[in-house]
Design a protein around this motif. Structure first.
Motif: not given
Length: 129
Positions: A14-42
Motif C-alpha cells: 500500500w502507499f501513502f503520501t505526506d503531500g510531498i513524498y510518496v511511500s511504499f508500505m508492506a503490510s506484513g499481515g497488519g491492518k490496512l487503512p480504510d482507504s485501502v480496504i474499501k476498494s481492491k480495484e482502486n
C-alpha cells in the motif's frame, strides 16, 4: 474490499503520501487503512501504477536496519529481504516494512530504503483572472 482475514494472511502493498513524498508500505499481515480496504480495484490500479514506474534514483539502505532486524528476527539484512524495498526506492518511493509482522493491530513500520532522488507530488495550479 479487503476482508480482515485477507489482511491477516497477506503481505499487501500500500502507499501513502505526506503531500510531498510518496511511500511504499508492506503490510506484513497488519491492518490496512480504510482507504485501502474499501476498494481492491482502486488499490490494484495504484499497485500496478507504482510498480510500473521507471527507476529514477539510487538508493540508501537505512543504516539502523541490520540492528533492528537482528533485534526482531534474530538475523540481519540479506539481499532477499531488501529486494522489493530497493526496487520501490529506485522508483523514488520511501520503502517501509511492518516492524512486527502478523500483529494485526500493531501500527508500527520501519524505514528500509530511501531514494536519493524521491518522487515528488507537485501541484501546478494556474490561476486566470
Amino acid at each position: 474490499m479487503y476482508t480482515e482475514i485477507e489482511q491477516l494472511i497477506l503481505d499487501i502493498d500500500w502507499f501513502f503520501t505526506d503531500g510531498i513524498y510518496v511511500s511504499f508500505m508492506a503490510s506484513g499481515g497488519g491492518k490496512l487503512p480504510d482507504s485501502v480496504i474499501k476498494s481492491k480495484e482502486n488499490h490494484e490500479l495504484l499497485v500496478n501504477y507504482f510498480r510500473n514506474l521507471p527507476e529514477i534514483s539510487d538508493v540508501m539502505i537505512n543504516p539502523e536496519l541490520d540492528g533492528l532486524l537482528i533485534k526482531i528476527f534474530g538475523s540481519g539484512v540479506d539481499e532477499r529481504y531488501l529486494e522489493d524495498y530497493v526496487l520501490m526506492a529506485k522508483k523514488g518511493l520511501y520503502s517501509f516494512d511492518k516492524t512486527i509482522p502478523n500483529n494485526f493491530l500493531d501500527p508500527y513500520y520501519h524505514l528500509v530504503a530511501s531514494p536519493k532522488k524521491p518522487l515528488l507530488l507537485i501541484y501546478n495550479f494556474k490561476y486566470s483572472i
